[in-house]
Design a protein around this motif. Structure first.
Motif, PDB file in Angstrom:
ATOM      1  N   ALA A 212       4.673  19.520   0.495  1.00 30.18           N
ATOM      2  CA  ALA A 212       3.306  19.052   0.705  1.00 30.18           C
ATOM      3  C   ALA A 212       3.377  17.561   0.975  1.00 30.18           C
ATOM      4  CB  ALA A 212       2.448  19.328  -0.524  1.00 30.18           C
ATOM      5  N   GLU A 213       2.507  17.091   1.870  1.00 28.75           N
ATOM      6  CA  GLU A 213       2.475  15.667   2.202  1.00 28.75           C
ATOM      7  C   GLU A 213       1.082  15.100   1.982  1.00 28.75           C
ATOM      8  OE1 GLU A 213       5.695  14.657   5.543  1.00 28.75           O
ATOM      9  OE2 GLU A 213       4.056  15.915   6.277  1.00 28.75           O
TER      10      GLU A 213
ATOM     11  N   SER B  71       0.838  -1.199   0.000  1.00 27.65           N
ATOM     12  CA  SER B  71       0.000   0.000   0.000  1.00 27.65           C
ATOM     13  C   SER B  71       0.872   1.248   0.000  1.00 27.65           C
ATOM     14  CB  SER B  71      -0.890   0.034   1.244  1.00 27.65           C
ATOM     15  OG  SER B  71      -1.768  -1.056   1.270  1.00 27.65           O
ATOM     16  N   LEU B  72       0.365   2.280  -0.637  1.00 29.66           N
ATOM     17  CA  LEU B  72       1.031   3.567  -0.565  1.00 29.66           C
ATOM     18  C   LEU B  72       0.717   4.160   0.806  1.00 29.66           C
ATOM     19  CD1 LEU B  72       2.706   5.727  -1.993  1.00 29.66           C
ATOM     20  CD2 LEU B  72       0.570   6.678  -2.891  1.00 29.66           C
ATOM     21  N   HIS B  73       1.746   4.418   1.582  1.00 25.77           N
ATOM     22  CA  HIS B  73       1.582   4.966   2.926  1.00 25.77           C
ATOM     23  C   HIS B  73       1.563   6.489   2.895  1.00 25.77           C
ATOM     24  CE1 HIS B  73       3.033   6.540   6.793  1.00 25.77           C
ATOM     25  NE2 HIS B  73       2.269   5.596   7.296  1.00 25.77           N
ATOM     26  N   SER B  74       2.560   7.091   2.212  1.00 25.09           N
ATOM     27  CA  SER B  74       2.632   8.547   2.179  1.00 25.09           C
ATOM     28  C   SER B  74       3.529   9.025   1.047  1.00 25.09           C
ATOM     29  CB  SER B  74       3.150   9.095   3.510  1.00 25.09           C
ATOM     30  OG  SER B  74       4.464   8.636   3.763  1.00 25.09           O
ATOM     31  N   LEU B  75       3.320  10.282   0.704  1.00 24.78           N
ATOM     32  CA  LEU B  75       4.158  10.978  -0.257  1.00 24.78           C
ATOM     33  C   LEU B  75       4.527  12.326   0.343  1.00 24.78           C
ATOM     34  CD1 LEU B  75       2.202  10.526  -3.624  1.00 24.78           C
ATOM     35  CD2 LEU B  75       4.201   9.240  -2.856  1.00 24.78           C
ATOM     36  N   ARG B  76       5.730  12.747   0.077  1.00 26.42           N
ATOM     37  CA  ARG B  76       6.160  14.105   0.412  1.00 26.42           C
ATOM     38  C   ARG B  76       6.766  14.685  -0.848  1.00 26.42           C
ATOM     39  NH1 ARG B  76      10.361  15.929   5.095  1.00 26.42           N
ATOM     40  NH2 ARG B  76       8.552  15.403   6.365  1.00 26.42           N
ATOM     41  N   LEU B  77       6.203  15.803  -1.285  1.00 24.15           N
ATOM     42  CA  LEU B  77       6.728  16.492  -2.450  1.00 24.15           C
ATOM     43  C   LEU B  77       7.359  17.783  -1.967  1.00 24.15           C
ATOM     44  CD1 LEU B  77       7.105  16.567  -5.511  1.00 24.15           C
ATOM     45  CD2 LEU B  77       4.917  17.780  -5.662  1.00 24.15           C
ATOM     46  N   GLN B  78       8.682  17.807  -2.013  1.00 22.55           N
ATOM     47  CA  GLN B  78       9.440  18.955  -1.533  1.00 22.55           C
ATOM     48  C   GLN B  78       9.721  19.885  -2.706  1.00 22.55           C
ATOM     49  OE1 GLN B  78      12.570  17.859   1.094  1.00 22.55           O
ATOM     50  NE2 GLN B  78      13.515  19.879   1.047  1.00 22.55           N
ATOM     51  N   GLU B  79       9.207  21.112  -2.592  1.00 22.43           N
ATOM     52  CA  GLU B  79       9.324  22.093  -3.662  1.00 22.43           C
ATOM     53  C   GLU B  79      10.583  22.946  -3.511  1.00 22.43           C
ATOM     54  OE1 GLU B  79       5.659  24.162  -5.064  1.00 22.43           O
ATOM     55  OE2 GLU B  79       6.707  25.954  -4.342  1.00 22.43           O
ATOM     56  N   THR B  80      10.906  23.287  -2.281  1.00 24.28           N
ATOM     57  CA  THR B  80      12.113  24.045  -1.970  1.00 24.28           C
ATOM     58  C   THR B  80      12.730  23.414  -0.725  1.00 24.28           C
ATOM     59  OG1 THR B  80      11.068  25.630  -0.462  1.00 24.28           O
ATOM     60  CG2 THR B  80      11.048  26.194  -2.816  1.00 24.28           C
ATOM     61  N   ASP B  81      13.861  23.924  -0.295  1.00 26.49           N
ATOM     62  CA  ASP B  81      14.502  23.397   0.914  1.00 26.49           C
ATOM     63  C   ASP B  81      13.605  23.498   2.135  1.00 26.49           C
ATOM     64  OD1 ASP B  81      16.830  22.662  -0.369  1.00 26.49           O
ATOM     65  OD2 ASP B  81      17.899  24.507   0.146  1.00 26.49           O
ATOM     66  N   SER B  82      12.706  24.469   2.139  1.00 23.84           N
ATOM     67  CA  SER B  82      11.897  24.697   3.343  1.00 23.84           C
ATOM     68  C   SER B  82      10.397  24.519   3.135  1.00 23.84           C
ATOM     69  CB  SER B  82      12.165  26.119   3.873  1.00 23.84           C
ATOM     70  OG  SER B  82      11.787  27.085   2.908  1.00 23.84           O
ATOM     71  N   SER B  83       9.976  24.016   1.983  1.00 29.24           N
ATOM     72  CA  SER B  83       8.547  23.905   1.695  1.00 29.24           C
ATOM     73  C   SER B  83       8.214  22.563   1.039  1.00 29.24           C
ATOM     74  CB  SER B  83       8.105  25.030   0.760  1.00 29.24           C
ATOM     75  OG  SER B  83       8.426  26.282   1.301  1.00 29.24           O
TER      76      SER B  83
END
Length: 149
Positions: free
Chosen positions: A142-143, A128-140
């Motif tokens: 979305a999960e 199963s897909l548990h989670s995704l984190r899409l990091q746009e910048t070093d400090s930003s």
């Protein structure tokens, strides 16, 4: 058997513009994205199985994410298909550039939702897909978490 989470990290470069936005991101610009893909499952218990002890082979997960996300979005420019940038998108595409027209605002939040749907459909039944984190910048970033959806 215990449930184990494994994560693989992917990097890609993507341009976009946010239609109707009231800040700088309304302009075409790009990001060096990092996508953290976490799946959950039980390690294979069959000692005769070539992938004994694995939840999923990292190379199998890599193939799925590369085909569904990285190879599609890397070095592409993403626009909402209802954007007034449509003429620019057509011009870029006509000149051989990779342009994606999507039915959502191409924010990190909406992209991570899109990615979750694409990845979930390709995973083996026992994973199963548990989670995704899409990091746009070093400090930003979305999960997306399956438990929230």
């Amino acid at each position: 058997m215990k449930q184990i989470r494994i994560t693989k990290i992917f990097s890609f470069e993507t341009g976009h513009a946010l239609y109707g936005y009231d800040g700088k991101c309304r302009n075409v610009h790009g990001h060096s994205y990092k996508l953290f893909v976490t799946v959950i499952g039980s390690p294979i218990e069959d000692t005769n199985h070539v992938k004994y002890g694995m939840v999923i082979d990292f190379s199998d997960l890599k193939k799925i994410v590369k085909e569904e996300v990285v190879d599609v979005f890397d070095h592409a420019t993403v626009f909402n298909k209802n954007t007034p940038h449509f003429e620019l998108a057509k011009e870029l595409s006509d000149r051989g550039h990779s342009v994606l027209l999507v039915d959502y605002q191409p924010t990190s939040e909406m992209m991570v939702i899109d990615f979750s749907e694409k990845i979930k459909t390709r995973l083996p039944q026992n994973i199963s897909l548990h989670s995704l984190r899409l990091q746009e910048t070093d400090s930003s970033y979305a999960e997306w978490f399956a438990a929230d959806n």
